[in-house]
Every structure is written in structure tokens, then in C-alpha cells.
Write a protein that holds these residues in place. Structure first.
Motif, mmCIF file in Angstrom:
data_model
loop_
_atom_site.group_PDB
_atom_site.id
_atom_site.type_symbol
_atom_site.label_atom_id
_atom_site.label_comp_id
_atom_site.label_asym_id
_atom_site.label_seq_id
_atom_site.Cartn_x
_atom_site.Cartn_y
_atom_site.Cartn_z
ATOM 1 N N ASP A 76 108.013 65.122 101.275
ATOM 2 C CA ASP A 76 107.201 63.967 101.662
ATOM 3 C C ASP A 76 108.118 62.858 102.202
ATOM 4 N N VAL A 77 108.263 62.851 103.513
ATOM 5 C CA VAL A 77 109.177 61.904 104.152
ATOM 6 C C VAL A 77 108.703 60.472 103.953
ATOM 7 N N ALA A 78 107.398 60.235 104.065
ATOM 8 C CA ALA A 78 106.873 58.879 103.885
ATOM 9 C C ALA A 78 107.135 58.363 102.474
ATOM 10 N N ALA A 79 106.981 59.207 101.472
ATOM 11 C CA ALA A 79 107.255 58.788 100.091
ATOM 12 C C ALA A 79 108.727 58.438 99.919
ATOM 13 N N PHE A 80 109.603 59.213 100.556
ATOM 14 C CA PHE A 80 111.030 58.909 100.507
ATOM 15 C C PHE A 80 111.290 57.543 101.140
ATOM 16 N N CYS A 81 110.677 57.302 102.289
ATOM 17 C CA CYS A 81 110.836 56.012 102.969
ATOM 18 C C CYS A 81 110.325 54.864 102.108
ATOM 19 N N ASP A 82 109.156 55.060 101.520
ATOM 20 C CA ASP A 82 108.586 54.023 100.655
ATOM 21 C C ASP A 82 109.520 53.713 99.486
ATOM 22 N N GLY A 83 110.146 54.746 98.945
ATOM 23 C CA GLY A 83 111.085 54.542 97.849
ATOM 24 C C GLY A 83 112.286 53.711 98.262
ATOM 25 N N LEU A 84 112.704 53.874 99.502
ATOM 26 C CA LEU A 84 113.859 53.110 99.986
ATOM 27 C C LEU A 84 113.552 51.627 100.158
ATOM 28 N N ILE A 85 112.304 51.302 100.452
ATOM 29 C CA ILE A 85 111.964 49.905 100.744
ATOM 30 C C ILE A 85 111.075 49.259 99.683
#
Length: 108
Positions: A76-85
């Protein structure tokens, strides 16, 4: 911001893009999708911040270790991105604050 700052920023961005182009195709595809996502919702300090160069560093380490990009970040790329920000002020926050300021007291 002076002209020299703009020139330096452009040089840094070109160097960053060269690093992205050096990544394997699967990493480049995921990076480009992450970049689009961050430019839509991402942190306010995205252009000047350490997020994008940090992702390239992380990806370069993954390539060196022989890992696939989804092994590093998950399916889940979007979840990874959300975790970063998750702790960053985002463009959505700015818009919400702007709208809240226009409403006035008690939603009037």
C-alpha cells in the motif's frame, strides 16, 4: 529569494532528478507515484524539505541491498506515504485553516 537561490535550487533539483533516473524502473515508477501524491496532499515544506531526497536515499539503499521496492515500502504505497507525513502540516491543513477562518464564530 534572490536569483542565486533560484539557480542553486534548480541545480539541486536537476541533481535530484538524475538520482531518480538512475534507479531501477520499478523504483522509478513508485517514486513518481509517491511524488504526485505528495504534491497533491503532501507537506507544505515539500519543495525545500528533506522528504523527497530522503526517499531517494532510502530507495538507493534498497537497490544496493538487492530488495524490490515493494519489499521496502509494502503493497500500500499511499499508506506508506501517509506514514511519512503523519506529523507534517499538509496542504489539506492549510485549506481547512483557511476555510475555518472565513466562517466566523459559531459557523456563521
Amino acid at each position: 529569494m534572490g536569483i542565486q537561490d533560484l539557480i542553486e535550487g534548480k541545480k539541486e533539483w536537476r541533481a535530484h532528478q538524475a538520482r531518480v533516473k538512475a534507479l531501477p524502473p520499478d523504483y522509478r515508477i513508485v517514486y513518481k507515484e509517491m511524488q504526485k501524491y505528495f504534491f497533491k496532499v503532501g507537506p507544505v515544506d515539500l519543495p525545500d524539505g528533506p522528504l523527497l531526497p530522503g526517499i531517494v536515499d532510502f530507495f538507493e539503499e534498497g537497490v544496493a541491498a538487492g530488495k524490490g521496492v515493494l519489499e521496502l515500502i509494502g503493497e500500500d504505497v499511499a499508506a506508506f506515504c501517509d506514514g511519512l507525513i503523519k506529523e507534517s502540516r499538509t496542504n489539506a491543513d492549510v485549506i481547512q485553516e483557511s476555510l475555518a477562518g472565513k466562517r466566523g464564530p459559531a459557523g456563521t
